[in-house]
Scaffold this active site. Structure first.
Site, PDB file in Angstrom:
ATOM      1  N   TYR A  39      -2.384  -1.245  10.289  1.00 58.28           N
ATOM      2  CA  TYR A  39      -2.304  -1.381   8.824  1.00 58.28           C
ATOM      3  C   TYR A  39      -0.954  -0.878   8.327  1.00 58.28           C
ATOM      4  O   TYR A  39      -0.285  -1.566   7.543  1.00 58.28           O
ATOM      5  CB  TYR A  39      -3.448  -0.589   8.190  1.00 58.28           C
ATOM      6  CG  TYR A  39      -3.574  -0.766   6.688  1.00 58.28           C
ATOM      7  CD1 TYR A  39      -3.986  -1.983   6.146  1.00 58.28           C
ATOM      8  CD2 TYR A  39      -3.303   0.289   5.815  1.00 58.28           C
ATOM      9  CE1 TYR A  39      -4.122  -2.142   4.768  1.00 58.28           C
ATOM     10  CE2 TYR A  39      -3.440   0.141   4.445  1.00 58.28           C
ATOM     11  CZ  TYR A  39      -3.849  -1.080   3.921  1.00 58.28           C
ATOM     12  OH  TYR A  39      -3.982  -1.238   2.560  1.00 58.28           O
ATOM     13  N   SER A  65       0.853  -1.200   0.000  1.00 56.32           N
ATOM     14  CA  SER A  65       0.000   0.000   0.000  1.00 56.32           C
ATOM     15  C   SER A  65       0.880   1.237   0.000  1.00 56.32           C
ATOM     16  O   SER A  65       2.049   1.177   0.413  1.00 56.32           O
ATOM     17  CB  SER A  65      -0.867   0.001   1.267  1.00 56.32           C
ATOM     18  OG  SER A  65      -1.465   1.265   1.447  1.00 56.32           O
TER      19      SER A  65
HETATM   20  N1  NAD Z   1      -8.571  -0.392  -2.294  1.00 59.38           N
HETATM   21  C1  NAD Z   1      -7.545   0.407  -2.131  1.00 59.38           C
HETATM   22  O1  NAD Z   1      -7.636   1.630  -2.358  1.00 59.38           O
HETATM   23  C2  NAD Z   1      -6.211  -0.162  -1.675  1.00 59.38           C
HETATM   24  C3  NAD Z   1      -5.102   0.696  -1.653  1.00 59.38           C
HETATM   25  C4  NAD Z   1      -3.866   0.186  -1.259  1.00 59.38           C
HETATM   26  C5  NAD Z   1      -3.741  -1.154  -0.923  1.00 59.38           C
HETATM   27  N2  NAD Z   1      -4.836  -1.968  -0.949  1.00 59.38           N
HETATM   28  C6  NAD Z   1      -4.617  -3.377  -0.612  1.00 59.38           C
HETATM   29  O2  NAD Z   1      -5.078  -4.176  -1.673  1.00 59.38           O
HETATM   30  C7  NAD Z   1      -5.578  -5.420  -1.180  1.00 59.38           C
HETATM   31  C8  NAD Z   1      -7.012  -5.620  -1.648  1.00 59.38           C
HETATM   32  O3  NAD Z   1      -7.777  -4.546  -1.167  1.00 59.38           O
HETATM   33  P1  NAD Z   1      -9.257  -4.249  -1.691  1.00 59.38           P
HETATM   34  O4  NAD Z   1      -9.515  -2.816  -1.450  1.00 59.38           O
HETATM   35  O5  NAD Z   1      -9.455  -4.838  -3.007  1.00 59.38           O
HETATM   36  O6  NAD Z   1     -10.080  -5.053  -0.568  1.00 59.38           O
HETATM   37  P2  NAD Z   1     -11.511  -5.774  -0.644  1.00 59.38           P
HETATM   38  O7  NAD Z   1     -12.015  -5.752   0.749  1.00 59.38           O
HETATM   39  O8  NAD Z   1     -12.345  -5.242  -1.743  1.00 59.38           O
HETATM   40  O9  NAD Z   1     -11.076  -7.261  -1.020  1.00 59.38           O
HETATM   41  C9  NAD Z   1     -10.336  -8.029  -0.148  1.00 59.38           C
HETATM   42  C10 NAD Z   1     -10.742  -9.481  -0.331  1.00 59.38           C
HETATM   43  O10 NAD Z   1      -9.957 -10.267   0.569  1.00 59.38           O
HETATM   44  C11 NAD Z   1     -10.802 -11.207   1.203  1.00 59.38           C
HETATM   45  N3  NAD Z   1     -10.244 -11.584   2.492  1.00 59.38           N
HETATM   46  C12 NAD Z   1     -10.319 -10.899   3.668  1.00 59.38           C
HETATM   47  N4  NAD Z   1      -9.712 -11.602   4.639  1.00 59.38           N
HETATM   48  C13 NAD Z   1      -9.249 -12.735   4.079  1.00 59.38           C
HETATM   49  C14 NAD Z   1      -8.559 -13.862   4.579  1.00 59.38           C
HETATM   50  N5  NAD Z   1      -8.243 -13.951   5.878  1.00 59.38           N
HETATM   51  N6  NAD Z   1      -8.214 -14.845   3.716  1.00 59.38           N
HETATM   52  C15 NAD Z   1      -8.544 -14.780   2.407  1.00 59.38           C
HETATM   53  N7  NAD Z   1      -9.244 -13.744   1.886  1.00 59.38           N
HETATM   54  C16 NAD Z   1      -9.579 -12.728   2.706  1.00 59.38           C
HETATM   55  C17 NAD Z   1     -12.152 -10.514   1.327  1.00 59.38           C
HETATM   56  O11 NAD Z   1     -13.216 -11.434   1.495  1.00 59.38           O
HETATM   57  C18 NAD Z   1     -12.209  -9.743   0.006  1.00 59.38           C
HETATM   58  O12 NAD Z   1     -12.822 -10.496  -1.015  1.00 59.38           O
HETATM   59  C19 NAD Z   1      -5.441  -5.352   0.332  1.00 59.38           C
HETATM   60  O13 NAD Z   1      -4.237  -5.978   0.718  1.00 59.38           O
HETATM   61  C20 NAD Z   1      -5.381  -3.858   0.602  1.00 59.38           C
HETATM   62  O14 NAD Z   1      -4.702  -3.582   1.795  1.00 59.38           O
HETATM   63  C21 NAD Z   1      -6.071  -1.505  -1.304  1.00 59.38           C
END
Ligand code: NAD
Length: 273
Positions: free
Chosen positions: A154, A141
């Site tokens: 986080y 991130s």
């Molecule tokens: N969305 C953003 O703006 C953003 C920015 C920077 C980093 N990220 C990172 O990207 C990744 C995905 O984020 P996102 O926004 O798409 O999240 P999201 O919540 O849309 O998707 C995350 C998915 O992971 C699954 N999940 C949660 N816990 C789990 C577990 N213990 N085992 C297996 N699956 C699990 C959830 O069910 C979900 O389908 C994360 O690591 C997040 O920290 C997101």
């Protein structure tokens, strides 16, 4: 690059960025294993990829559980014969003042984001070391470079993911295994919808965020997916231990632009007093 026969596992691919990553790999021609905690979402994504690209397998996986991480790596190897790429994407986050946090809050984030990344990597590396080939891509991130208040677990977990990326990269480089991180900025996922829905003035919220993003938009999950695909490809054959930032310039900027950018610097600002 010919992606036929390439096998990739994407954790947390039931929605958001993971789904975008899985789509990019399947569209290119790779077999994709959706390792997702939520059964109905994971199955739906695998079925959709099967329909569109003839690729897509699903195994319900909780990456915070040692046995599940071991099982999904075994499943991919037994079903597909080998493993080329692991994308550690599953992650959770929440905002809470540090003094109101308890151990369960800390564990909830660190056990998925950092421990889960370690566990899946550890079992994948066993296979990849035997193969003398493999790629691990950790979705970190922008919080690894700068952060926001009340997001301590986080920021700590994602910082740990980048440190782990470097540690594994140098330990396994000689075995033909590359390990890299991708650090997305704001991405069009549920969290971006939640930010807008929680606001009384969604337009004001968008303006605030776009003031802080030089490219003045959020990115799509597939824009993150394309970076992951590049890191898994031969096009990035000399890149390992890197943290590739895809944030529209967000972390290159000191402060939001609109209020100050056009004003000329004078007096104290130039040090003349
Ligand atoms: N969305 C953003 O703006 C953003 C920015 C920077 C980093 N990220 C990172 O990207 C990744 C995905 O984020 P996102 O926004 O798409 O999240 P999201 O919540 O849309 O998707 C995350 C998915 O992971 C699954 N999940 C949660 N816990 C789990 C577990 N213990 N085992 C297996 N699956 C699990 C959830 O069910 C979900 O389908 C994360 O690591 C997040 O920290 C997101």
């Amino acid at each position: 690059m010919d992606w036929n026969g390439h096998v990739a596992i994407v954790t947390g691919a039931g929605s958001g960025i993971g789904q975008g990553v899985a789509e990019c790999f399947a569209e290119a021609g790779a077999e994709v294993v959706i390792a997702e905690l939520n059964r109905s979402r994971g199955q739906a994504v695998a079925e959709d990829l099967q329909k569109r690209y003839g690729k897509g397998l699903f195994l319900q996986t909780d990456v915070s559980k040692d046995a599940d991480c071991k099982a999904v790596i075994q499943y991919a190897v037994q079903t597909c014969g080998h493993l080329d790429t692991l994308v550690n994407n599953a992650g959770v986050n929440f905002v809470k003042p540090t003094l109101e946090m308890d151990l369960a809050d800390w564990d909830r984030v660190v056990n998925v984001d950092l421990r889960g990344t370690f566990l899946c990597s550890r079992y994948a590396l066993e296979v990849m070391a035997r193969q003398r080939h493999g790629n691990i891509i950790n979705i970190a991130s922008v919080h690894t470079l700068a952060t926001l208040p009340e997001a301590a677990p986080y920021a700590a977990a994602k910082g740990g993911v980048v440190a782990l990326t470097r540690a594994l990269a140098i330990e396994f480089a000689a075995l033909g295994i590359r390990v890299n991180a991708v650090s997305p900025g704001l991405t069009d996922t549920q969290i971006w919808q939640d930010i807008q829905n929680a606001a009384t003035d969604a337009e004001e919220v968008r303006r605030h965020w776009f003031d802080n993003i030089p490219m003045e938009r959020v990115q799509s999950s597939r824009e993150v997916g394309n970076v992951a695909l590049f890191l898994a490809s031969d096009q990035s054959s000399y890149i390992t231990g890197a943290n590739i930032v895809t944030d529209g310039g967000m972390t290159a900027q000191l402060t939001s632009r609109t209020r100050y950018a056009s004003k000329p610097l004078e007096g104290k600002a130039q040090g003349r007093d």
